[in-house]
Design a protein around this motif. Sequence first.
Motif, PDB file in Angstrom:
ATOM      1  N   GLN A 130     -12.333  28.236  21.265  1.00 34.01           N
ATOM      2  CA  GLN A 130     -13.265  29.306  20.940  1.00 34.01           C
ATOM      3  C   GLN A 130     -14.218  28.926  19.817  1.00 34.01           C
ATOM      4  O   GLN A 130     -15.050  29.736  19.400  1.00 34.01           O
ATOM      5  N   MET A 131     -14.067  27.716  19.331  1.00 32.93           N
ATOM      6  CA  MET A 131     -14.917  27.267  18.220  1.00 32.93           C
ATOM      7  C   MET A 131     -16.370  27.221  18.670  1.00 32.93           C
ATOM      8  O   MET A 131     -16.667  26.784  19.779  1.00 32.93           O
ATOM      9  N   SER A 175     -18.903  36.470  23.950  1.00 35.13           N
ATOM     10  CA  SER A 175     -19.209  35.129  24.460  1.00 35.13           C
ATOM     11  C   SER A 175     -17.926  34.364  24.770  1.00 35.13           C
ATOM     12  O   SER A 175     -17.865  33.578  25.731  1.00 35.13           O
ATOM     13  N   VAL A 176     -16.869  34.636  23.962  1.00 34.09           N
ATOM     14  CA  VAL A 176     -15.581  33.995  24.248  1.00 34.09           C
ATOM     15  C   VAL A 176     -15.112  34.420  25.622  1.00 34.09           C
ATOM     16  O   VAL A 176     -14.673  33.626  26.448  1.00 34.09           O
ATOM     17  N   LYS A 177     -15.238  35.742  25.872  1.00 32.23           N
ATOM     18  CA  LYS A 177     -14.790  36.275  27.150  1.00 32.23           C
ATOM     19  C   LYS A 177     -15.532  35.629  28.300  1.00 32.23           C
ATOM     20  O   LYS A 177     -14.947  35.184  29.304  1.00 32.23           O
ATOM     21  N   SER A 178     -16.841  35.560  28.126  1.00 29.35           N
ATOM     22  CA  SER A 178     -17.620  35.009  29.243  1.00 29.35           C
ATOM     23  C   SER A 178     -17.282  33.529  29.458  1.00 29.35           C
ATOM     24  O   SER A 178     -17.214  33.052  30.588  1.00 29.35           O
ATOM     25  N   ALA A 179     -17.017  32.856  28.306  1.00 26.13           N
ATOM     26  CA  ALA A 179     -16.646  31.436  28.435  1.00 26.13           C
ATOM     27  C   ALA A 179     -15.338  31.292  29.181  1.00 26.13           C
ATOM     28  O   ALA A 179     -15.181  30.432  30.067  1.00 26.13           O
ATOM     29  N   GLN A 180     -14.399  32.199  28.837  1.00 28.45           N
ATOM     30  CA  GLN A 180     -13.104  32.124  29.504  1.00 28.45           C
ATOM     31  C   GLN A 180     -13.240  32.392  30.999  1.00 28.45           C
ATOM     32  O   GLN A 180     -12.603  31.760  31.831  1.00 28.45           O
TER      33      GLN A 180
END
Lengths: 260, 677
Positions: free
Chosen positions: B622-623, B630-635
């Motif tokens: 998550q760095m 944005s973390v969610k979308s990345a995941q």
Amino acid sequence: MPQHEHMERHAKLHGRRFDAEERERKKEARMVHKRSEFAQKVHGIRAKLYQKKRFKEKATMRKTIAMHNERNNKHADDDAVADGAVPAYLLDRQGVSRAKVLSNTIKQKRKEKAGKWEVPIPKVKPVADDEMFKVMRTGKKQNKAWKRVVTKCTFVGDSFTRKAPKYERFIRPSGLRMRKANVTHPELKTTFQLDILGVKKNPSSQIYTNLGVLTKGTILEVNVSELGLVTTTGKVAWGKMAQVTNNPELDGCVNAVLLV
Amino acid sequence: MPVYNFKGMKPVPTAPELVDIVLMRTQRRTPTVVHPGYKITRIRSFYMRKIKFTQQTISERLSGMLTDFPRLNDIHPFYADLCNTLYDRDHYKLALGQINTARSLVDSIARDMIRMVKYGDSLYRCKCLKRAALGRMCTVLKRQKASLAYLEEVRKHLSRLPALDPNTRTLLMCGLPNVGKSSFMNKITRGNVDVQPYAFTTKSLFVGHCDYKYLRWQVIDTPGILDHPLEERNTIEMQAIIALAHLTCSVLYFVDISEQCGYTIDQQCSLFRSIKPLFANKQLIVVVNKVDQQPWESLEEAKRAMVQGLADDANCSLMTMSNLSEHGVSDVKAAACDKLLATRVDARVSGKKIEGVMNRLQVFNPAPRDGVTRGAFIPDSDGVTDGDVDMDGGNIRKTARELMWEGGGPGVWAPDYRDQYDLADDSWKFDKIPEIIDGKNIADFVDADILDRLEALEREEEQLVAESDAARMGEEPESDLESEEEAAVEAIRARKKIIKEKKLATNTQNKPMLPLSIRGKSKDKHDAGTLLATEIRKTMDSIGVDSSKMLERGRLLERGRKRERSLSRSRRGADDEDAAMDVDVSGLSKAALKKIKKEKGEKARRDLSQARSHSRPREPSQMGLKDSESVKSAQKLDRLGRKGWMGASGEGDTRKSVHLVKWMNTGKKRNGTHYQR
């Protein structure tokens, strides 16, 4: 027919295929085109060889055609019989007269005398010393350079003995020594392999003559006893002159033409 | 002992072909690049090698020919004489001699020229010498044009000669033309010789083979011989004479008593007398042929006496025969073979070699124990005599081929295989079997071992019946479980079965192993549905338990520990709540309980430990991401990327296939064409 002439036997038993003749005819008809295709495609040495072969074939073809045509051509009648009767005193005038023979021998003699140096190869390229001789280094340190090795073919007589190395200036290598020459008789148009008796004249230099060097244009004496030539006096001639017509060092043999 | 087979000879090339072969080989097998700048020794050896190689090739080829062709002095005199008549011995020897001379000439040329090359002082000179050497060698070869052409013809003819062994058991037919030699050959062998009604159909020796007494016999058919002096004989006749003169064999002299061959009996007898010296030391039989046209008994007395006189003079037997009616054919063959065999055995026995064998032989004759004769047992199964022996007898079993011709020839007649059926009763063989009975195809009900199966089935049935009877006699087995317990057992068994099936379905070996960190741990791997919030609510509601706290707790567990301190501070106050929850949770599965218990222990330990004073770094994945969105979308993207991961090619595996390679398809084409270089 031996037992295993399979093809003939098969043809005999079963006959040939129905279109065999047709196929053969077609094959021959197509041959012309095939040949032409090859002739146009080929290049290099194969082309040369092929063209030479084809030229020969065509020449013989033309000759055959000409021969077949001959019976249709008109020829001049050469030996037409002379008109009228011939008187008796003229009857034995026909054929070769004696006077003519005599003149022939005179001519021959004159020819021999006058044409002594009228040789088939009148002019030759002079051979320089440095081309003829290779310097041979001698001495313990190989620092002396007074010995010479002949690089051309030579004739060395049977009785030749080498000098002591100290005095031997010119060395004639045994590998380049020649004993026989292929001599052509210009009138008989035949060639004989004859023994060389000696070198009469090397046109390039007197030294070469003495050394017996064989170059183009050299006059040789050859042993013609095998030929059975007879001199005008009736003796069997055994030594005759001949002139070298090739470069023996390049061909590995001596070709000469007999001087008659 | 040499075997006379001339088929292995290599073809002899014509003179131009030979020159081509030699020069081509030299060009291909020796180095081709030389420069004037090279050291003179190197140049010299370059050209010397060429000369030497050419000479070697030529002498190799010529020596091959010399060894290939048989030397007439070394081979069997029969073959030597045959070669003499067919190819002319002098011509043959001269040709081989010329080849030999050519070989030595080439050798001497090569030797001389190599000597000259050793003194070569320039590339040009060496090259000229090489050229002269090769030219002279090729000239020598060209002069052999005629010999090579002749040898090739000889080779072709030799290789087509029949493979005739001069030392084996041989039958030889001779006589005037058209007396039936070749027909006899065709009768007793499979030689398939041409037979025609004109003289000299057979123009050379033909060989066939036949069997007699389990031995192989060579049968030689010779061309007809005319009655005139030896000097006048032509090549065809001479072959027959040579065969007669040189082979130790059994000779059959054919006499045509019907005189259909165009020669009278008188002429045939005079031929016999003139070639009689050739029959010395041979087993002779005078065969009186064509008795179907002119029976021997009804022949004129004078003629018969003449023919009989022949046999008596030569001290040999006389046999009658006809190729057409096959009368006496096998008798003649048997007699000839027997005679020859007897003499061969005699020669063996009287020879020296027999000593070695006889020393090792010992023959015992057991004394008879009683007067009973014990003959050989020959079963007369089908009452048929051996067809081979009985040539003119009547009761020969018909072969299938004969039946075929009687029944209308090939294509019309078909063999009836029903008579070969092996049935219990022979009268069933030709019974008609219908294809369909009562609208049913019989083939569907046919089974080869139906009887066996029926029997097996009946046996099984009997056994079952016996068992059930026995069971009825005794008491019925009774379970000691209550009906509820039995239901529970049933449920357990069903679940176990499901577990087993699941395991079988999922636990295949041929799958990439995913690490636990990626795969995640499912709560109940055998039943995913039970842990869904909706499911839990449904079941709890149906039982009548409030599920809201339970679900909250479950969510908490799933999310992990809360960060607030206040909660842990207020932990002691919430003990009751915990206890209540314990009760609530008791409906959960065993694994979940275990997990909760473990969590509890950890919690207690964490409570006792010191609080953290620093903030924890974010997870590495998550760095650099701005916020939780944005973390969610990345995941999500990550998950999507992993979706097709199982064994298939991933995004890292993209590959672009190349259709046109630029360097191969652009630019000038110097060498070759666009399609091929």
